[in-house]
Scaffold this motif. Structure first.
Motif, mmCIF file in Angstrom:
data_model
loop_
_atom_site.group_PDB
_atom_site.id
_atom_site.type_symbol
_atom_site.label_atom_id
_atom_site.label_comp_id
_atom_site.label_asym_id
_atom_site.label_seq_id
_atom_site.Cartn_x
_atom_site.Cartn_y
_atom_site.Cartn_z
ATOM 1 N N SER A 131 2.037 -1.084 -12.282
ATOM 2 C CA SER A 131 2.303 -0.807 -10.886
ATOM 3 C C SER A 131 1.993 0.492 -10.285
ATOM 4 C CB SER A 131 4.126 -1.224 -10.779
ATOM 5 O OG SER A 131 4.341 -2.385 -11.278
ATOM 6 N N GLY A 132 2.167 1.463 -11.169
ATOM 7 C CA GLY A 132 1.656 2.867 -10.662
ATOM 8 C C GLY A 132 -0.023 2.953 -10.244
ATOM 9 N N VAL A 133 -0.624 2.104 -11.023
ATOM 10 C CA VAL A 133 -2.145 2.169 -10.891
ATOM 11 C C VAL A 133 -2.342 1.139 -9.570
ATOM 12 C CG1 VAL A 133 -4.508 0.829 -11.696
ATOM 13 C CG2 VAL A 133 -2.847 2.152 -13.447
ATOM 14 N N ALA A 134 -1.651 0.019 -9.352
ATOM 15 C CA ALA A 134 -1.854 -0.769 -8.463
ATOM 16 C C ALA A 134 -1.537 0.058 -6.834
ATOM 17 C CB ALA A 134 -0.971 -2.061 -8.481
ATOM 18 N N ALA A 135 -0.403 0.798 -6.962
ATOM 19 C CA ALA A 135 -0.061 1.552 -5.807
ATOM 20 C C ALA A 135 -0.983 2.482 -5.330
ATOM 21 C CB ALA A 135 1.335 2.308 -6.115
ATOM 22 N N VAL A 136 -1.631 3.175 -6.453
ATOM 23 C CA VAL A 136 -2.790 4.277 -6.107
ATOM 24 C C VAL A 136 -3.784 3.390 -5.358
ATOM 25 C CG1 VAL A 136 -4.340 5.542 -7.050
ATOM 26 C CG2 VAL A 136 -1.957 5.917 -7.720
ATOM 27 N N LEU A 137 -4.409 2.128 -6.043
ATOM 28 C CA LEU A 137 -5.196 1.413 -5.207
ATOM 29 C C LEU A 137 -4.926 0.885 -4.169
ATOM 30 C CD1 LEU A 137 -6.186 -0.762 -8.343
ATOM 31 C CD2 LEU A 137 -7.620 1.108 -7.489
ATOM 32 N N MET A 138 -3.712 0.568 -3.757
ATOM 33 C CA MET A 138 -3.247 0.244 -2.543
ATOM 34 C C MET A 138 -3.353 1.162 -1.351
ATOM 35 S SD MET A 138 -2.989 -3.264 -2.630
ATOM 36 C CE MET A 138 -4.190 -3.152 -3.863
ATOM 37 N N VAL A 139 -2.840 2.495 -1.642
ATOM 38 C CA VAL A 139 -3.135 3.534 -0.892
ATOM 39 C C VAL A 139 -4.649 3.586 -0.560
ATOM 40 C CG1 VAL A 139 -2.799 6.114 -0.728
ATOM 41 C CG2 VAL A 139 -1.014 4.549 -1.665
ATOM 42 N N LEU A 140 -5.557 3.645 -1.667
ATOM 43 C CA LEU A 140 -6.872 3.931 -1.227
ATOM 44 C C LEU A 140 -7.438 2.652 -0.220
ATOM 45 C CD1 LEU A 140 -8.098 4.856 -4.910
ATOM 46 C CD2 LEU A 140 -7.829 6.414 -3.097
ATOM 47 N N ALA A 141 -6.948 1.563 -0.734
ATOM 48 C CA ALA A 141 -7.444 0.404 0.412
ATOM 49 C C ALA A 141 -6.942 0.575 1.715
ATOM 50 C CB ALA A 141 -7.040 -0.778 -0.443
ATOM 51 N N ALA A 142 -5.701 1.278 1.865
ATOM 52 C CA ALA A 142 -5.268 1.532 3.211
ATOM 53 C C ALA A 142 -6.086 2.623 3.906
ATOM 54 C CB ALA A 142 -3.837 2.032 3.261
ATOM 55 N N VAL A 143 -6.576 3.628 3.214
ATOM 56 C CA VAL A 143 -7.362 4.746 3.709
ATOM 57 C C VAL A 143 -8.748 3.941 4.160
ATOM 58 C CG1 VAL A 143 -8.642 6.960 3.253
ATOM 59 C CG2 VAL A 143 -6.284 6.401 2.484
ATOM 60 N N GLY A 144 -9.260 3.238 3.271
ATOM 61 C CA GLY A 144 -10.603 2.312 3.563
ATOM 62 C C GLY A 144 -10.534 1.609 4.639
ATOM 63 N N ALA A 145 -9.177 0.945 5.016
ATOM 64 C CA ALA A 145 -9.051 0.165 6.004
ATOM 65 C C ALA A 145 -9.095 1.208 7.491
ATOM 66 C CB ALA A 145 -7.781 -0.745 6.121
ATOM 67 N N TRP A 146 -8.523 2.173 7.318
ATOM 68 C CA TRP A 146 -8.666 2.949 8.449
ATOM 69 C C TRP A 146 -10.042 3.594 8.812
ATOM 70 C CZ3 TRP A 146 -5.427 5.325 11.996
ATOM 71 C CH2 TRP A 146 -5.948 6.391 12.598
ATOM 72 N N TRP A 173 -4.800 0.536 12.216
ATOM 73 C CA TRP A 173 -3.597 0.865 12.011
ATOM 74 C C TRP A 173 -2.634 -0.308 11.503
ATOM 75 C CZ3 TRP A 173 -1.268 5.411 12.226
ATOM 76 C CH2 TRP A 173 -1.916 6.428 12.970
ATOM 77 N N VAL A 174 -3.012 -1.588 11.996
ATOM 78 C CA VAL A 174 -2.016 -2.606 11.347
ATOM 79 C C VAL A 174 -2.515 -2.931 10.253
ATOM 80 C CG1 VAL A 174 -1.716 -5.189 11.868
ATOM 81 C CG2 VAL A 174 -1.980 -3.772 13.767
ATOM 82 N N VAL A 175 -3.817 -3.039 9.643
ATOM 83 C CA VAL A 175 -4.119 -3.445 8.464
ATOM 84 C C VAL A 175 -3.760 -2.145 7.410
ATOM 85 C CG1 VAL A 175 -6.066 -3.797 6.746
ATOM 86 C CG2 VAL A 175 -6.011 -4.937 9.118
ATOM 87 N N GLY A 176 -4.003 -0.925 8.092
ATOM 88 C CA GLY A 176 -3.697 0.186 7.089
ATOM 89 C C GLY A 176 -2.156 0.261 6.722
ATOM 90 N N VAL A 177 -1.467 0.092 7.453
ATOM 91 C CA VAL A 177 -0.004 0.190 7.359
ATOM 92 C C VAL A 177 0.405 -0.975 6.622
ATOM 93 C CG1 VAL A 177 2.470 -0.304 8.542
ATOM 94 C CG2 VAL A 177 0.697 1.197 9.508
#
Length: 509
Positions: free
Chosen positions: A486-501, A341-345
Motif C-alpha cells: 500500500s505504501g508503494v501504491a500510494a507513492v505511485l498514485m501521487v506520481l500519477a496525479a502529478v503526471g496528470a497535472w 485538476w479533476v483527474v489529479g485530485v
C-alpha cells in the motif's frame, strides 16, 4: 488539439435523447458482463479444482488465457470494427462469447475449459472496443457523451468490484458452471435489443485489411501481457524476458509499419498528442490501482478477517456504488473545472486510500477497509470518466474504434500490472516474514511459505497449537506485505496525479 477533432458528419440514427440512452443501456450489458468475468472466476476455482483436478499450470491457464487473448486482440478487433462495422462486430462477439461461455460451463476436463476461455477472450475482444466506439457514434453532444462515458467507466469498474459478490451468490446455490452461464441470457438480450436501438457505424475510408499489422499487434501485446504476469515466478523468468523481447521487436515493427502506411490500422501519430497519451496512461493507472487493491483486500477479508465471499463482496459494495456516483457527478464539474485538476485530485483519492491501509496495517478494521475502498472508488469513477472522454473526443470519429481499442488495452494492461507488480511486492514481503514450523510435509511446507491460502490449508492440516501459530504468523506476514504494498501504491498514485497535472494542462474545459 483542435486539429484532431472530427469533421462534421450526419447525425446518427438514434435521434431522440430517450433512444440514445436506451441504446446506452443495451451497450452496457457486455461491458458489465466482461468486467464481472474478470474477477468472478477466482471464486469458482476451488470447485473447479475438485471437479476437473487440473495441474497447477493448467489452473493458472484457466485464469490467464482469457485476459491474455483479450489484451492481445483488442487493437486488431477495434480496427476490424472500424472497417466492417462496429455493430456487426458487437453481434459476432456477443454470439461467440455466449456460445463459448456455455461450453465453459459444461466443460468435462480442464483443457476443454482452457480452450473455451481462449475463445471467450477472442470474442470478448470484439465486444469491448465496439461498445466504446458506438457510444462515440450515438452521442455527438459533448455533455451527453460525458454522461454516457461516465456510465461506461463506472459499469466497467463496478463490474470488477461486484464480481466477488455475484460469484459468492451463484456458488452458494449452483454448480460452478453458473458463473459462465450468467453470460448467456445477458447476451441474448443484447442481440435482441441492439438491432432496434444501436445504429451501425464504420470508418468511411478504412483502406485495405493489413494482416501483417494485425499479427504484429498480437505479437506485441500478447507476449508482453503474459510476461508481466509470469515475471513473478522465478522458474518462468527467463521465458518472460524472452517474451518481452518478442513483444518489443513486434511493437517496434508495428509502429514503423503504421508510420509508413497510407491508411494505417492504428494511427500511432495520435500519441503525439500529449493529452491523448496522458489520458491513456491515466486509464491504465486507474485500473492498476483498482485491481491491485482488490487483489489483496479480497484475500484479507476472506483469509484474515474470516468472511465468506458474499460478505466480502458486501464490504466492497459502498465503494462500488460511490464509484458510479462519482463518475456521474464529475460530468458537470469537469464542464467548469479544468480536467487536469479533476483527474489529479481523483488520483490523489486513490493515494489516500492506499495510505490509510499502509498506516493502519495489521490493525485495520473491516470498516476502515470499506472506507478506504470508498475513497478509491470515488477516485477511479471520477478519473475514468474524464480520461475516457478525452480519448474518444480527441480523435477523428472515423478512428474511434482504434482509439477505443487503445483505451481498452490500457485497461487490460493496467489490470495485469496491478496484480503483477503489487502482487509481487506483497508476495516478497509475505515470504520474508512468515514463520513455518517443522513437521509439515514438504508440499504443504512450500505452499505455506508461498501464499496465505497455502498457509491456511497447511494450518488446518497441522491443527493444534502449531497450526494456530502458523495461521497467526501467516496472517501477520500477509498484512505486513499489504502495508508495504500500500505504501508503494500510494507513492505511485501521487506520481500519477502529478503526471496528470502536467500532461493535461493544455486541455480546456
Amino acid at each position: 488539439m483542435s486539429t484532431l477533432l472530427a469533421p462534421p458528419r450526419p447525425r446518427a440514427a438514434t435521434t431522440t435523447r430517450a433512444r440514445r440512452f436506451a441504446a446506452l443501456a443495451v451497450l452496457m450489458l457486455p461491458v458489465l458482463l466482461i468486467a464481472v468475468d474478470n474477477t468472478v472466476l477466482s471464486f469458482a476455482l476451488p470447485a473447479i479444482s475438485r471437479d476437473l483436478d487440473p495441474s497447477a499450470t493448467t489452473l493458472l491457464w484457466m485464469v490467464d488465457a482469457y485476459p491474455l487473448v483479450l489484451a492481445g486482440l483488442l487493437v486488431v478487433m477495434g480496427s476490424l470494427g472500424d472497417r466492417f462495422g462496429r455493430r456487426r462486430m458487437l453481434f459476432i462477439g456477443a454470439t461467440g462469447f455466449a456460445a463459448f461461455s456455455a461450453a465453459a460451463a459444461f466443460a468435462t476436463d480442464s483443457w476443454m475449459l482452457v480452450a473455451a476461455r481462449v475463445a471467450m477472450g477472442l470474442f470478448g475482444a470484439m465486444l469491448m472496443p465496439s461498445t466504446l466506439s458506438l457510444i462515440r457514434n450515438v452521442f455527438e453532444d459533448r455533455t451527453e457523451r460525458r454522461i454516457a462515458l461516465a456510465v461506461w467507466s463506472c459499469t466497467f469498474s463496478a463490474g470488477g468490484a461486484i464480481g466477488p459478490l455475484v460469484g459468492g451468490v451463484l456458488l452458494a446455490h449452483f454448480h460452478w458452471g453458473s458463473v459462465f452461464l450468467l453470460a448467456v441470457p445477458i447476451l441474448v438480450l443484447l442481440l435482441v435489443a441492439a438491432p432496434l436501438l444501436v445504429p451501425e457505424s464504420r470508418d468511411p475510408h478504412p483502406g485495405p485489411v493489413d494482416v501483417i499489422s494485425m499479427f504484429l499487434s498480437l505479437g506485441a501485446l500478447a507476449p508482453t501481457a503474459w510476461a508481466i504476469k509470469s515475471m513473478v515466478h522465478p522458474d518462468e523468468r527467463g521465458a518472460a524476458i524472452a517474451a518481452v523481447a518478442v513483444g518489443v521487436v513486434c511493437g517496434i515493427a508495428f509502429v514503423r509499419r503504421q508510420l509508413r502506411a497510407r491508411t494505417p490500422m492504428l494511427d500511432v501519430r495520435l500519441f503525439r498528442s500529449v493529452p491523448f497519451s496522458g489520458s491513456v496512461v491515466m486509464n491504465m493507472t486507474a485500473m492498476f490501482s483498482l485491481t491491485g487493491f482488490l487483489f489483496f483486500i479480497s484475500q484479507h477479508l476472506q483469509l484474515v478477517a474470516g468472511l465468506d465471499p458474499f460478505a466480502a463482496g458486501l464490504v466492497l459494495l459502498p465503494g462500488t456504488v460511490l464509484s458510479i456516483v462519482a463518475g456521474l457527478v464529475v460530468v458537470p464539474i469537469v464542464a467548469r473545472v479544468a480536467p487536469r485538476w479533476v483527474v489529479g485530485v481523483a488520483l490523489l483519492f486513490s493515494a489516500v486510500a492506499y495510505t490509510m491501509v499502509a498506516v493502519l496495517g495489521h490493525g485495520a478494521s473491516i470498516a476502515a477497509l470499506a472506507i478506504a475502498f470508498v475513497m478509491l472508488g470515488i477516485g477511479i469513477g471520477a478519473s475514468e470518466t474524464v480520461t475516457n472522454d478525452l480519448i474518444v473526443s480527441t480523435v477523428p470519429a472515423a478512428k474511434s474504434g482504434a482509439a477505443s481499442a487503445i483505451s481498452e488495452t490500457a485497461y487490460e494492461i493496467g489490470a495485469v500490472l496491478g496484480t503483477a507488480v503489487l502482487g509481487t511486492v506483497l508476495s516478497l514481503a509475505y515470504r520474508a516474514h512468515v514463520v513455518v514450523p517443522d513437521g509439515l510435509p514438504s508440499g504443504s511446507h512450500a505452499a505455506a511459505e508461498q501464499t496465505l491460502g497455502g498457509a491456511v490449508s497447511a494450518a488446518a492440516d497441522l491443527g493444534g497449537t502449531a497450526g494456530a501459530a502458523l495461521l497467526d504468523s501467516a496472517r501477520a506476514a500477509f498484512d505486513s506485505g499489504v502495508t508495504v504494498t500500500s505504501g508503494v501504491a500510494a507513492v505511485l498514485m501521487v506520481l500519477a496525479a502529478v503526471g496528470a497535472w502536467f500532461s493535461l494542462r493544455s486541455v480546456e474545459r
